[in-house]
Structure formats: structure tokens, C-alpha cells
Design a protein around this motif. Sequence first.
Motif, PDB file in Angstrom:
ATOM      1  N   MET A   1       0.830  -1.213   0.000  1.00 22.86           N
ATOM      2  CA  MET A   1       0.000   0.000   0.000  1.00 22.86           C
ATOM      3  C   MET A   1       0.862   1.260   0.000  1.00 22.86           C
ATOM      4  SD  MET A   1      -2.799  -1.125   2.826  1.00 22.86           S
ATOM      5  CE  MET A   1      -3.117  -2.877   3.011  1.00 22.86           C
ATOM      6  N   ALA A   2       1.912   1.252   0.816  1.00 22.03           N
ATOM      7  CA  ALA A   2       2.806   2.413   0.856  1.00 22.03           C
ATOM      8  C   ALA A   2       3.453   2.638  -0.506  1.00 22.03           C
ATOM      9  CB  ALA A   2       3.871   2.203   1.935  1.00 22.03           C
ATOM     10  N   ALA A   3       3.836   1.535  -1.160  1.00 18.95           N
ATOM     11  CA  ALA A   3       4.460   1.657  -2.479  1.00 18.95           C
ATOM     12  C   ALA A   3       3.491   2.253  -3.491  1.00 18.95           C
ATOM     13  CB  ALA A   3       4.938   0.279  -2.949  1.00 18.95           C
ATOM     14  N   VAL A   4       2.221   1.832  -3.448  1.00 19.49           N
ATOM     15  CA  VAL A   4       1.231   2.380  -4.382  1.00 19.49           C
ATOM     16  C   VAL A   4       1.043   3.874  -4.149  1.00 19.49           C
ATOM     17  CG1 VAL A   4      -1.198   2.338  -5.061  1.00 19.49           C
ATOM     18  CG2 VAL A   4       0.026   0.194  -4.707  1.00 19.49           C
ATOM     19  N   LEU A   5       0.990   4.289  -2.878  1.00 18.84           N
ATOM     20  CA  LEU A   5       0.825   5.712  -2.566  1.00 18.84           C
ATOM     21  C   LEU A   5       2.013   6.532  -3.055  1.00 18.84           C
ATOM     22  CD1 LEU A   5      -0.709   5.466   1.024  1.00 18.84           C
ATOM     23  CD2 LEU A   5      -1.869   6.228  -1.050  1.00 18.84           C
ATOM     24  N   VAL A   6       3.226   5.994  -2.888  1.00 17.24           N
ATOM     25  CA  VAL A   6       4.414   6.691  -3.378  1.00 17.24           C
ATOM     26  C   VAL A   6       4.380   6.797  -4.895  1.00 17.24           C
ATOM     27  CG1 VAL A   6       6.926   6.552  -3.591  1.00 17.24           C
ATOM     28  CG2 VAL A   6       5.841   6.092  -1.390  1.00 17.24           C
ATOM     29  N   LEU A   7       3.985   5.715  -5.548  1.00 19.56           N
ATOM     30  CA  LEU A   7       3.894   5.734  -7.011  1.00 19.56           C
ATOM     31  C   LEU A   7       2.862   6.749  -7.479  1.00 19.56           C
ATOM     32  CD1 LEU A   7       4.058   1.892  -7.648  1.00 19.56           C
ATOM     33  CD2 LEU A   7       5.804   3.566  -8.311  1.00 19.56           C
ATOM     34  N   MET A   8       1.759   6.860  -6.756  1.00 18.46           N
ATOM     35  CA  MET A   8       0.739   7.852  -7.106  1.00 18.46           C
ATOM     36  C   MET A   8       1.292   9.269  -7.014  1.00 18.46           C
ATOM     37  SD  MET A   8      -2.781   6.410  -5.362  1.00 18.46           S
ATOM     38  CE  MET A   8      -3.795   7.675  -6.128  1.00 18.46           C
ATOM     39  N   LEU A   9       2.152   9.483  -6.032  1.00 17.31           N
ATOM     40  CA  LEU A   9       2.719  10.815  -5.836  1.00 17.31           C
ATOM     41  C   LEU A   9       3.576  11.229  -7.027  1.00 17.31           C
ATOM     42  CD1 LEU A   9       3.045  13.203  -3.881  1.00 17.31           C
ATOM     43  CD2 LEU A   9       5.020  12.019  -2.904  1.00 17.31           C
ATOM     44  N   PHE A  10       4.226  10.268  -7.670  1.00 17.38           N
ATOM     45  CA  PHE A  10       5.132  10.582  -8.777  1.00 17.38           C
ATOM     46  C   PHE A  10       4.495  10.347 -10.149  1.00 17.38           C
ATOM     47  CE2 PHE A  10       8.006   9.913  -5.220  1.00 17.38           C
ATOM     48  CZ  PHE A  10       8.857  11.003  -5.356  1.00 17.38           C
ATOM     49  N   ASP A  11       3.208   9.999 -10.155  1.00 18.06           N
ATOM     50  CA  ASP A  11       2.494   9.797 -11.418  1.00 18.06           C
ATOM     51  C   ASP A  11       1.619  11.021 -11.685  1.00 18.06           C
ATOM     52  OD1 ASP A  11      -0.170   8.740 -12.856  1.00 18.06           O
ATOM     53  OD2 ASP A  11       1.511   7.482 -13.486  1.00 18.06           O
ATOM     54  N   ASP A  12       1.825  11.644 -12.831  1.00 19.36           N
ATOM     55  CA  ASP A  12       1.118  12.900 -13.116  1.00 19.36           C
ATOM     56  C   ASP A  12      -0.399  12.745 -13.106  1.00 19.36           C
ATOM     57  OD1 ASP A  12       3.510  14.227 -13.350  1.00 19.36           O
ATOM     58  OD2 ASP A  12       3.630  14.041 -15.537  1.00 19.36           O
ATOM     59  N   SER A  13      -0.895  11.619 -13.595  1.00 18.10           N
ATOM     60  CA  SER A  13      -2.345  11.439 -13.663  1.00 18.10           C
ATOM     61  C   SER A  13      -2.951  11.048 -12.318  1.00 18.10           C
ATOM     62  CB  SER A  13      -2.689  10.370 -14.704  1.00 18.10           C
ATOM     63  OG  SER A  13      -2.102   9.128 -14.359  1.00 18.10           O
ATOM     64  N   ALA A  14      -2.156  10.363 -11.488  1.00 15.98           N
ATOM     65  CA  ALA A  14      -2.681   9.901 -10.194  1.00 15.98           C
ATOM     66  C   ALA A  14      -2.444  10.896  -9.064  1.00 15.98           C
ATOM     67  CB  ALA A  14      -2.042   8.558  -9.826  1.00 15.98           C
ATOM     68  N   ARG A  15      -1.476  11.801  -9.237  1.00 15.30           N
ATOM     69  CA  ARG A  15      -1.128  12.731  -8.152  1.00 15.30           C
ATOM     70  C   ARG A  15      -2.318  13.565  -7.673  1.00 15.30           C
ATOM     71  NH1 ARG A  15       2.377  15.645 -10.591  1.00 15.30           N
ATOM     72  NH2 ARG A  15       4.036  14.097 -10.352  1.00 15.30           N
ATOM     73  N   PRO A  16      -3.159  14.124  -8.578  1.00 14.63           N
ATOM     74  CA  PRO A  16      -4.302  14.901  -8.074  1.00 14.63           C
ATOM     75  C   PRO A  16      -5.224  14.087  -7.158  1.00 14.63           C
ATOM     76  CG  PRO A  16      -3.965  15.316 -10.410  1.00 14.63           C
ATOM     77  CD  PRO A  16      -3.062  14.178 -10.049  1.00 14.63           C
ATOM     78  N   GLN A  17      -5.434  12.803  -7.493  1.00 15.76           N
ATOM     79  CA  GLN A  17      -6.268  11.961  -6.637  1.00 15.76           C
ATOM     80  C   GLN A  17      -5.658  11.826  -5.248  1.00 15.76           C
ATOM     81  OE1 GLN A  17      -7.424   8.196  -8.317  1.00 15.76           O
ATOM     82  NE2 GLN A  17      -7.555   9.031 -10.387  1.00 15.76           N
ATOM     83  N   LEU A  18      -4.337  11.584  -5.205  1.00 19.89           N
ATOM     84  CA  LEU A  18      -3.680  11.425  -3.916  1.00 19.89           C
ATOM     85  C   LEU A  18      -3.761  12.703  -3.093  1.00 19.89           C
ATOM     86  CD1 LEU A  18      -1.966   9.824  -1.927  1.00 19.89           C
ATOM     87  CD2 LEU A  18       0.073  10.527  -3.196  1.00 19.89           C
TER      88      LEU A  18
END
Length: 482
Positions: free
Chosen positions: A434-451
Motif C-alpha cells: 500500500m505504501a508503495a502504491v501511494l508513493v507511485l501515485m505521488l510521482f504519477d502525473d495522472s494519479a497525483r491529483p487523486q492522492l
Amino acid sequence: MRDHLPDPSRAAAEPNRSAADPSADPPEPLSHSLKQRHLTMLGLGGVIGAGLFVGSGAGIGIAGPAIICSYLLAGVLAMLVMRMLGEMSAAMPASGSFSVYAEKALGRWAGFSAGWLYWFLLVVVLAVEATGAAKIANGWLPSVHQWVWVLVFMVVFTATNLAAVRNFGEFEFWFAALKVGAIVLFLILGTLAVFGLLPDTDPVGTANLTGRGGFFPEGMGGVVAGMLAVVFAFGGLEVVTIAAAESDDPARSVARAVRSAVWRILFFYVGSMLVIVTLLPWDSLRPGESPYVAVLDSIGIPAAGQIMNIVVFVALLSALNANLYGSSRIVFSLAERGEAPGALLKVSGSGVPRRAVFASVAFGFVSVVLNLLWPDTIFLYMLNAVGAVLLFVWALIAVSQLRLRRRIEREMPQRLTLPMWLFPYATWAALAGMAAVLVLMLFDDSARPQLLWSSGAAAVVLAVAGLREVRARRSAPGDHVR
């Protein structure tokens, strides 16, 4: 129909009882008329929705054939979470499920946060599902405005959830059965087509799996990005542990439902993706279009698009129904523990928390107005606000299971009927995932707004929970303010 009101002072008078003794909870005042078949199908159907039938195309476009690996990784993470939740639910069935367990394990702030965050997630998603179904219905009958369809759906499913819970169970059973049947039929037809056993088809071999850049056309980065695109499709499995508290045998029912649901859903998801990327070149699929329709068209199924539109329509309404049920039970459980207004505790003679249903469906009716004013934009912002909430809730489930497992072993080992695999290592592995997915979201342009939006929503809930804790500590000894 008569109404009766549980005593809201119970939790306030004994605020530490459940935290000290996991077996001390009184029986639920809700109905206990859900059967095993209802729970099993709820577990299967609650997670099979438009995210699979339509949204999976975006994942294939990102990862190529390796989307199979993305679904496997996301599915294993979801399976671990459900096994943890199943362990706690079998030992301590409760209508608030993980919200109750978070409170027992970590304190009132955790139960408050988990419950309200999940409630927020469900009410937003049910409004979005109503809108998605309305768009399909509007395509069939353009003369009926989209907002009218949303209003119709909200009225119908409010009535369904206000009726006896057994009626809800039957309604959801047949909805889910149609979705499951559609996937099974798709897998059968797709497998026959792969081997050239359908009329006008030839064996396809592995050309689409290994050609056009190979199985990993975007490398491991594509697998990771694909996982980000599909992990949230597994949300909804949690509702089965909420519903278990209203079954005739909660502990045994939830154990059976969890065991069957996680394996079958993983099979449906991964099996579907394997059929799709074997039959079709992965880069021939267009974003926003259902890969299921593309496969059915390719093997000559007439009116494939309309058939899949009907399936997606039913899938959306089924998910709306299940999410309204889950949200009403979560907010009812919060009220039981003094974390929501006590007025929501009123239960009908048939065991339905009607006021909790009305509170949960209220935003769905607000969405009627939103559809009238901003039909194409407002829900993008709302989905961003709940995009990562599911991972926050899953993390609280994992931490709660780590804390409660030892307590269950010590105080009521006979209730450990669905133990977590490889405890505690698998639980820690899930938390790391879960922590890895959250970190990946932070560095993904499309997922960052959701995070970021979801983190903001979580911060607000945590701030309210913290203020409530401060208020309680400042109260006089013995006067536990909630």
C-alpha cells in the motif's frame, strides 16, 4: 411499521468496553435475514463493475499484455486485505466492520476516521454510479434528460434499501448473478475463440502476447503504472463483511463468503484480461471503449456493443445498490458508538436503519442537481477527492489486524476460524504494498491529483477526530464526551 431506538448512551457510558474486551459487544439490533447465497453473491458482484468492463481498457493501453501481471499484483493485495478483514469479521461480526475493529485496536480516532472516510467514499461513488447508469439510459431514450434518470434510480434504490434487508439481498443476488453470468459466458466464448473452436475463427496462438513489443512492451514501469490504473477496481469487496452482521450465522457466513469471493474474483479479472490480450493486439484497443465489446465484435457476436451496454448498466445499478447499503450500515455503526448523530440509530420493525439510509442517499439526490448544473465536470473533482481513500482504509484494516490478532488469540482463540496467512509477515507485506502504491501515485502525473485531494479529505477527517479526542480528555474524569 413500528420503530425502535437502541439506547445511544450505551457506548458513551462504557467507552472503553469494546477496546478492552473484543467479545463484549452486544448483539446487533439490525435484521439477521441475509442468507449465505446473498453474501457470496454480494462479495462477487460488489466488485465487478464498470471499472472492469470499461476501465480495464485504460490499463491494457498502459501495460500491454503485462496488464495480467498488474491485475495479479493488485488482486493479491486485495486478497490479503480481505483475509485480514475476514479474520476479524469472523471473530467479531459487526455492521461497522473495519471501523469497529479500528476503534478496538487503535482508539476512537481510528474508528471515527475509518468509518467517515469510507462513508464519504461510498456516497460519492454511488452518485457517480447513478450518473454513469443515467448516461447509458439517456443514450437509449434521449428524450429523457440525464438528471431525470438519476432521480429515478435514487428513488428506486432508496425504496429497495428501506425495505426488509432480505429484499435487498434478493435484489443484489440477481443483479450480481447477471454480472457473474456475463463474465463466465465471456470467458467461455473467449477461450473457444482462442483455440479456434467457434465458427469462422482460427487458433490465435501467442502472437498477440509476444508480438508488438513483447509481453512487457512498456517494461516493468508499465506493469506498475497498470497496477495504479486497476488497483481501485477491487474496492467494494469490503461490503461483504459489513453485510455479514445481518446474516443468520455471521461468523460462519463471512468466512465462507470471503474464501469464495477473493479467489473467484481474481480468476474473473485475470482470466478476462488473459482472454482479451490473447485475442486482440493490445495497441488496437481505444481508451474509453470496452475491451469486452472489442472481443465480442471480433468473434462475430451480433449487437455486442448493446449487449455490453446492458451488462455495464446492470453493473452500475448493482454497485449503487450495494454501496447505498454499505454506507447506511457504516454510518449506523458510527452512531451506535457515538461518532454520528444518535438520531440515526432508529431501526424499523424489520431491522432496517431507515434514517441511516436517508442520510446516505441524501448526496445521491444532491447529485440530481449537480447533473442538471454541471453534468460533465463536477464528478471528476469528486472522484479525485476519494481516489486514494480506499488505500487509507485498507492501511487501517492492516494495522488493526496486527493489533487485534494477538488479543483474539489470547482472549477468544476459538473464534480464530479464518486466520490470516503467514501472520504477521503477510500483513506487513500488504502494508508495504500500500505504501508503495501511494508513493507511485505521488510521482504519477495522472494519479497525483487523486492522492492530494484524497489526502486533503483524510486530513479534514483526522483533524475532526483529533479535536474530539482533545475535547474528551478535557472533560471531567468519568464524563466521556463524544
